[in-house]
Structures are given as C-alpha cells and as structure tokens.
Design a protein around this motif. Structure first.
Motif, PDB file in Angstrom:
ATOM      1  N   LEU A  22       0.841  -1.218   0.000  1.00 40.73           N
ATOM      2  CA  LEU A  22       0.000   0.000   0.000  1.00 40.73           C
ATOM      3  C   LEU A  22       0.863   1.249   0.000  1.00 40.73           C
ATOM      4  O   LEU A  22       0.612   2.202  -0.749  1.00 40.73           O
ATOM      5  CB  LEU A  22      -0.917   0.019   1.226  1.00 40.73           C
ATOM      6  N   SER A  23       1.893   1.264   0.852  1.00 37.51           N
ATOM      7  CA  SER A  23       2.739   2.454   0.921  1.00 37.51           C
ATOM      8  C   SER A  23       3.499   2.632  -0.392  1.00 37.51           C
ATOM      9  O   SER A  23       3.723   3.743  -0.843  1.00 37.51           O
ATOM     10  CB  SER A  23       3.698   2.362   2.101  1.00 37.51           C
ATOM     11  N   ARG A  24       3.861   1.504  -1.027  1.00 43.55           N
ATOM     12  CA  ARG A  24       4.586   1.601  -2.298  1.00 43.55           C
ATOM     13  C   ARG A  24       3.678   2.214  -3.371  1.00 43.55           C
ATOM     14  O   ARG A  24       4.082   3.106  -4.118  1.00 43.55           O
ATOM     15  CB  ARG A  24       5.034   0.203  -2.730  1.00 43.55           C
ATOM     16  N   ILE A  25       2.432   1.739  -3.426  1.00 44.61           N
ATOM     17  CA  ILE A  25       1.500   2.295  -4.419  1.00 44.61           C
ATOM     18  C   ILE A  25       1.248   3.769  -4.106  1.00 44.61           C
ATOM     19  O   ILE A  25       1.230   4.626  -4.992  1.00 44.61           O
ATOM     20  CB  ILE A  25       0.170   1.495  -4.423  1.00 44.61           C
ATOM     21  N   ALA A  26       1.059   4.053  -2.813  1.00 46.05           N
ATOM     22  CA  ALA A  26       0.776   5.443  -2.413  1.00 46.05           C
ATOM     23  C   ALA A  26       1.942   6.350  -2.789  1.00 46.05           C
ATOM     24  O   ALA A  26       1.746   7.441  -3.330  1.00 46.05           O
ATOM     25  CB  ALA A  26       0.539   5.496  -0.903  1.00 46.05           C
ATOM     26  N   TRP A  27       3.144   5.874  -2.515  1.00 46.19           N
ATOM     27  CA  TRP A  27       4.355   6.661  -2.828  1.00 46.19           C
ATOM     28  C   TRP A  27       4.395   6.998  -4.318  1.00 46.19           C
ATOM     29  O   TRP A  27       4.646   8.120  -4.723  1.00 46.19           O
ATOM     30  CB  TRP A  27       5.581   5.853  -2.402  1.00 46.19           C
ATOM     31  N   ARG A  28       4.107   5.974  -5.127  1.00 47.12           N
ATOM     32  CA  ARG A  28       4.179   6.198  -6.574  1.00 47.12           C
ATOM     33  C   ARG A  28       3.018   7.068  -7.054  1.00 47.12           C
ATOM     34  O   ARG A  28       3.168   7.820  -8.016  1.00 47.12           O
ATOM     35  CB  ARG A  28       4.196   4.864  -7.298  1.00 47.12           C
ATOM     36  N   ASN A  29       1.878   6.945  -6.403  1.00 46.76           N
ATOM     37  CA  ASN A  29       0.763   7.814  -6.787  1.00 46.76           C
ATOM     38  C   ASN A  29       1.090   9.272  -6.513  1.00 46.76           C
ATOM     39  O   ASN A  29       0.710  10.153  -7.274  1.00 46.76           O
ATOM     40  CB  ASN A  29      -0.508   7.425  -6.020  1.00 46.76           C
ATOM     41  N   VAL A  30       1.782   9.496  -5.401  1.00 43.76           N
ATOM     42  CA  VAL A  30       2.185  10.878  -5.072  1.00 43.76           C
ATOM     43  C   VAL A  30       3.138  11.401  -6.154  1.00 43.76           C
ATOM     44  O   VAL A  30       3.035  12.545  -6.599  1.00 43.76           O
ATOM     45  CB  VAL A  30       2.844  10.939  -3.670  1.00 43.76           C
ATOM     46  N   GLY A  31       4.031  10.520  -6.613  1.00 44.06           N
ATOM     47  CA  GLY A  31       4.991  10.919  -7.637  1.00 44.06           C
ATOM     48  C   GLY A  31       4.373  11.035  -9.019  1.00 44.06           C
ATOM     49  O   GLY A  31       4.937  11.634  -9.926  1.00 44.06           O
ATOM     50  N   ARG A  32       3.191  10.449  -9.184  1.00 42.63           N
ATOM     51  CA  ARG A  32       2.537  10.416 -10.489  1.00 42.63           C
ATOM     52  C   ARG A  32       2.118  11.811 -10.940  1.00 42.63           C
ATOM     53  O   ARG A  32       2.188  12.151 -12.100  1.00 42.63           O
ATOM     54  CB  ARG A  32       1.299   9.548 -10.316  1.00 42.63           C
ATOM     55  N   HIS A  33       1.626  12.602 -10.003  1.00 44.33           N
ATOM     56  CA  HIS A  33       1.245  13.992 -10.318  1.00 44.33           C
ATOM     57  C   HIS A  33       2.179  14.899  -9.521  1.00 44.33           C
ATOM     58  O   HIS A  33       1.787  15.500  -8.535  1.00 44.33           O
ATOM     59  CB  HIS A  33      -0.208  14.249  -9.946  1.00 44.33           C
ATOM     60  N   ARG A  34       3.418  14.911  -9.996  1.00 43.50           N
ATOM     61  CA  ARG A  34       4.457  15.581  -9.225  1.00 43.50           C
ATOM     62  C   ARG A  34       4.133  17.041  -8.930  1.00 43.50           C
ATOM     63  O   ARG A  34       4.268  17.501  -7.813  1.00 43.50           O
ATOM     64  CB  ARG A  34       5.782  15.464  -9.985  1.00 43.50           C
ATOM     65  N   ARG A  35       3.677  17.736  -9.973  1.00 38.01           N
ATOM     66  CA  ARG A  35       3.448  19.176  -9.793  1.00 38.01           C
ATOM     67  C   ARG A  35       2.364  19.410  -8.727  1.00 38.01           C
ATOM     68  O   ARG A  35       2.517  20.240  -7.841  1.00 38.01           O
ATOM     69  CB  ARG A  35       3.040  19.805 -11.122  1.00 38.01           C
TER      70      ARG A  35
END
Lengths: 409, 227
Positions: free
Chosen positions: A4-17
């Motif tokens: 979950l934290s891995r997916i969440a981390w990448r989701n945060v990075g997905r819309h960086r701006r």
C-alpha cells in the motif's frame, strides 16, 4: 515498504506538480506558523524578562497592608530574621531586600518626581537582571551616595554620569529627608514606568533617607527555574508561615502581564488553526482530485480483493507522504526563519522606535524564540489537520462499488 | 463438488422508475477444470452473471455457492477477501495499476495475501514466463503493448492459484493474432494446471476453443452446450 505504501508513494509521484504544490502549501503554512509563534514567544520572553526578570522576581513578600497604597511605614516586621529564614530556602537562587519611596530628584535646574528604590546590589543581581540593564556607567557597587537613573528620567533631569542628584522626600517619621547622590549609571529595563521615573540607590542610603532604620518594604525571590515557582511558594510558606506576611507570585503582582502571556498562547492557537484550515483545503482538493481521477483504478483494486479499510489506508498513506514532504520542507524553513529571528532579530526600529506595549518598551530589534516543542506542535497539528481533510476522500474511495467504479472512463 | 453453483439467480437493476431484469432464474454449475464461455448479444446478462459469480455484485434473489459456500449474503469486506483468495479476474481493459511494473502488478495479489518474499518471487517469475513475458518484468503498463498488458493481467489472475478465473471480454481490445495467442496461453494453463476459466465474450476464437458454451438470451440460459 508495504504494498500500500509503495503504491501510495508512486501515486504521489505520479502527479508531481500537484503533489509539490500541495506539500508547499502545507509546508509554507507550517513555516509561517513556526515563524509567527517564534516571534510571539520572543515577545513573550521579552515581556516576562522585563517584568519578572528585571523588576518583580518570581515572588515577593510584603506587609499585608503595603501593596494597596504602598505607605512607607508599612514595613515587613522583623525583616532581618525573615531574610535569614528565606536565605536558607533550597528552592531559591536569590533573595533581594528592597525599600521604596517617592522622592523629588533635582539635577541643576531640572527636577522630576521619581520612584526611588533601595536595593542590596549584590543580592539584587541574583534575583533580577538589573545589573545587566545598564546602558551607561556602572551598576551600584554598595558604596554609599550612588544612584542609578532610568534612561527616561536621566533625560528629563539632563543628568550625566558623575552629576550630583538632590533627593527630597518625606520620611517615615514625618520629617523631610534629603540627600545628595552621584549618578553612577543609567539603565534601561524596558518598563515604560521604571525607565521614565525610576531610580535605585543602596538599601542603606534609602533607609537613611526615609528614616526606616533596618526596615524593608519588600523581599523579592527567584526560583531556580520559572517552572519551579510552585515549589518556591511552598518553601516560603514553610519558612515564614507563622508570620503575618503577604506572599504573592509574580502573576498576582502583575496580573496584566500574566493575562497577556496567556492570551498570547490562545492567540497562537487561533493563528495555527486559521493557517492550517486554509492549507488543509489544498490537501482536501488534492486527495479528492486524486480519488476522482482514479475511481476506475480504485475499483480494480477492490475487485482484486483489496478490502475497504485498506483502500482507506492507501489514501491516508498518500496524505502521509504529502505531509512528510511538507514537514521536511516547511519545518526546515520554519526552523531556519525562527533561528534567524532568534539570533539576528528583526529590525523594526523604523516602525516601533520608542513604542510601548502593555507598559513595556518595545525593543527596536525584536528577537524570536526558537522552541522545538512549538515546532513539534505545529508539525503535529499539520498532520492532524491533513488527515482530517483526507478522511472524506478516503471514505469515498473505500465505499466505491467496484463494478460501477470499473465502468468509469 | 462444483466450484460454482448458481440457484434461481435473478438480478434486477433499478434505473429510476424502470426495473431492468438482467438475469432471471438462472441455474448453473461450473465444474473444476472447465473452460467455459458465456455468450450472447449485448444486454443478454453475461457480464452481470460473471460479476455475480465473481462476488463483485449482489443478486436480487437466488443463491451463489462457491466451493459449497453460500456467498450471496457476504459483507463487502468478506467478499473482497474471497476474491483475493479464491478468484482471479481478467478484464477487457486490462486494468493494470499504472504505477506498478509488470512484475509488481502480477505480485500484487500475493503481497495482499502475505505470501513470503522468496515464494512470491518464484511464483511471479514462473507465471510471467508461462505467459511469455520473460525479460519484461520491469516495464510499466505504458511500456507494454495491449497484448502484453493482457498477459500481465492473466499472470496476475492466476498467480494466486485461484479456484476460478473469470474473464470479461479479455480479447475485445486485442487484434486477432494477439487474441489468438492469448487464448492459446489460457487454454494451455487450463489443460496443464487444471485451472477453471469462465469467459464472457463475443469472440468466435474464444468460443472455438471452449469446452462448454452457454448461450444467454434476455437474462436466461438459452443453450448449454458441452463439447
């Protein structure tokens, strides 16, 4: 790292701006709060030091009838033995005897009324920071015939170091007392009243001037630390409980300052709530957008077997990452600003030169107070507000119907 | 014992004042090792039936038993747990998680189940090899073709060794060659590992490879042909 934290981390990075803007909003809110609180704490420290550290001390003892009108004949009975009993208290670092009177001071052609205080210079230095408040000349050294004047009073009297000052007053026995002093120094303690109309001489000198023999009006005491004041009061009670004396903490002697400091704490809380309420809208917006954009994806996660509580946790993980960035950036910036405020101060001489606030002369350069417990409270507050703002989007995500969600484009 | 038993299953969708009867009194049994196709025109109820068997939706009336257990009345959370442990899904639009690599997508179900890392890695690598994706483990979905993405989805569906794999139009977004290859892969998995597949599809290629074809019409089973 959990899935979950891995997916969440990448989701945060997905819309960086978007993540950066949201974290910046929260971080700047935190930095602003830390700086404002540091500024207010600095002001609070200045108020406390001016009132308590340079004048009152943590506690004072008087004759019960003295404080109301301060008559010079209401002295502390058997003052030397009281002083002796207090000197033995382990809870105090200093016991300062004082006597007060009002006198007309004159230097050459100039004259002004003044509150004249007699002190034991050595003892006074252990209770208040008066010796460190000299702006010209030196503090009293115990030699008879010396006087130190408040900056404002010295200006009124046009007095300079070494000038002779004539003091005229009515003594306790009804006679007219008069004495000649030499200006040893000029102080500024930050109290509008004490700087404008205050003067200090040695205890022996004022007792002689006011015909007080060895009597005292006041005994000021300082605890080892501000927080140990209750213990000091207990100690005083233990030492002199059988005597009919009035013992008061500084907050009772100057309730206005005490209330001001309390109000400042409440005001800080309000500032904190206001700033983060605005910043939390950013988190709410980001998390809602993030949920709405990924309805299909969240539906797939649930279809694959991710249970609703874990969907909720996924969204909260994303909030946690945004908050961590905000805490690192905002906390760092806030600490830096508060540190600069504490070490270099903020020069407001163009705005507040000579201004006073609640009887306290504001320093032209205001210094902050960096307190890490305050930083921790601000950061914790930011996390709490952010999580509250994320709960609704998280619940919405957890409640999605997988079939309907997967139909979304 | 059948993997899935469906008894008098009815599903009615309420759309404003209208009631749409998507399934009506359907009775059906799916045996282990079947390679079954649900077919029928649009609106015949095949996706609805697939969703109900997959516990993604709840029936209006009737019963669904998976491996003998009545799942019709389970809570949302319990249904999610059941899907995680006993069912595999392949969707028309692949529905991979875009932030995860091919390996991580296939690994996802095992991670949620708490399978130990060593076993997880061995199973995921084996499965990706079986679906022909060896060497592409680190690619994100946007770096894979449609056929490759659907193979990842198949790997994700079967890596947990489910009792039943449900595939809704798995070849609809693929060209005929890729679709053929995908169906061959799934057929191979069915034959070699005894995995049970149920498809909802229009694709004649899938129907041609099926061992059982159930034709639905207006929410009812019109024909049930075993080959």
């Amino acid at each position: 790292m959990s899935v979950l934290s891995r997916i969440a981390w990448r989701n945060v990075g997905r819309h960086r701006r978007r993540s950066i803007i949201t974290s910046m909003a929260m971080g700047l809110g935190a930095a602003l709060c830390i700086t404002v609180i540091s500024f207010a704490d600095g002001l609070g420290v200045q108020m406390f030091e001016t009132v308590v550290g340079r004048q009152i001390g943590h506690a004072q003892i008087h004759h019960p009838d003295y404080p109301r009108q301060r008559p010079i004949y209401e002295t502390i009975p058997e003052a030397p033995s009281v002083l002796g009993a207090l000197d033995d208290l382990p809870e105090t670092v200093g016991v300062a005897p004082r006597a007060h009177g009002f006198a007309l001071l004159a230097v050459g052609e100039e004259a002004a009324g003044a509150q004249l205080t007699g002190i034991d210079p050595e003892r006074e230095g252990k209770v208040t920071a008066l010796p460190e408040s000299m702006v010209e000349g030196d503090f009293l050294d115990g030699t008879p015939g010396q006087i130190i004047l408040g900056r404002g009073l010295a200006d009124t009297l046009r007095a300079n170091l070494g000038d002779e000052v004539v003091a005229v007053t009515q003594a306790a026995d009804g006679s007219m007392g008069n004495e000649l002093y030499e200006v040893k120094g000029i102080y500024r303690i930050g109290s509008a009243q004490m700087d404008r109309a205050g003067a200090f001489v040695s205890l022996d000198d004022i007792q002689s001037l006011l015909a007080l023999d060895k009597e005292l009006h006041e005994i000021a005491l300082t605890a080892r630390h501000r927080n140990e004041l209750p213990a000091l009061l207990e100690g005083i009670d233990r030492a002199i409980s059988e005597r009919n004396l009035l013992v008061r903490p500084w907050s009772e002697i100057d309730p206005v300052t005490a209330q001001m400091l309390e109000v400042m704490d409440a005001a800080m809380l309000i500032v904190l709530i206001l700033i983060f309420s605005v910043a939390s809208l950013g988190i709410l917006n980001t998390m809602l957008m993030s949920v709405f954009e990924r309805i299909r994806e969240l539906g797939v996660l649930q279809a694959l077997g991710l249970r609703p509580p874990k969907v909720l946790r996924l969204i909260l993980w994303e909030t946690l990452f945004l908050c961590l960035f905000a805490a690192l950036g905002g906390g760092g910036l806030g600490i830096l600003l508060a540190y600069l405020l504490e070490t270099r101060g903020l020069d407001l001489s163009g705005f507040i030169e000579g201004a006073s606030y609640a009887g306290m002369v504001l320093e032209p350069v205001m210094f902050g107070e960096l307190r890490f417990d305050r930083v921790a409270v601000v950061i914790a507050f930011m996390f709490v507000i952010s999580f509250i703002a994320s709960i609704w989007p998280a619940i919405r995500a957890a409640r999605l119907d997988p079939v309907a969600a997967m139909r979304q484009i | 014992m059948p993997i899935a038993e469906i008894r008098s299953l009815t599903k009615v969708y309420e759309q404003g004042r209208l009631s749409v009867r998507a399934l009506q009194n359907v009775d059906l049994e799916i045996e282990p090792g079947e390679f079954t196709v649900l077919m029928g025109p649009s609106g015949s109820g095949k996706t609805t039936l697939l969703n109900l068997i997959g516990t993604l939706d709840r029936p209006t009336s009737g019963k669904i038993l998976l491996e003998g257990r009545d799942v019709s009345g389970l809570s949302k959370s319990d249904r999610a747990k059941l899907r995680l442990t006993r069912l595999g899904f392949v969707f028309q639009a692949y529905n991979l998680l875009p932030v995860l690599s091919a390996y991580e997508n296939a690994e996802f179900v095992l991670l949620l189940r708490g399978v130990p890392a060593v076993e997880r890695r061995a199973r995921v690598m084996k499965m990706l090899k079986e679906v022909g994706l060896e060497g592409m483990e680190d690619r994100r979905p946007n770096e894979l073709s449609g056929g490759q993405q659907q193979r990842v989805a198949v790997a994700r569906a079967i890596v947990g060794e489910p009792a039943l794999v449900l595939a809704d139009e798995p070849t609809a977004n693929l060209d005929s060659k890729t679709a053929k290859e995908l169906i061959s892969t799934m057929r191979k998995l069915n034959e070699e590992h005894g995995l049970t597949f149920v498809f909802a599809t229009h694709d004649p290629e899938v129907m041609a490879r099926a061992r059982r074809v159930i034709r639905l019409h207006d929410g009812e089973i019109a024909e049930d042909e075993r080959r």
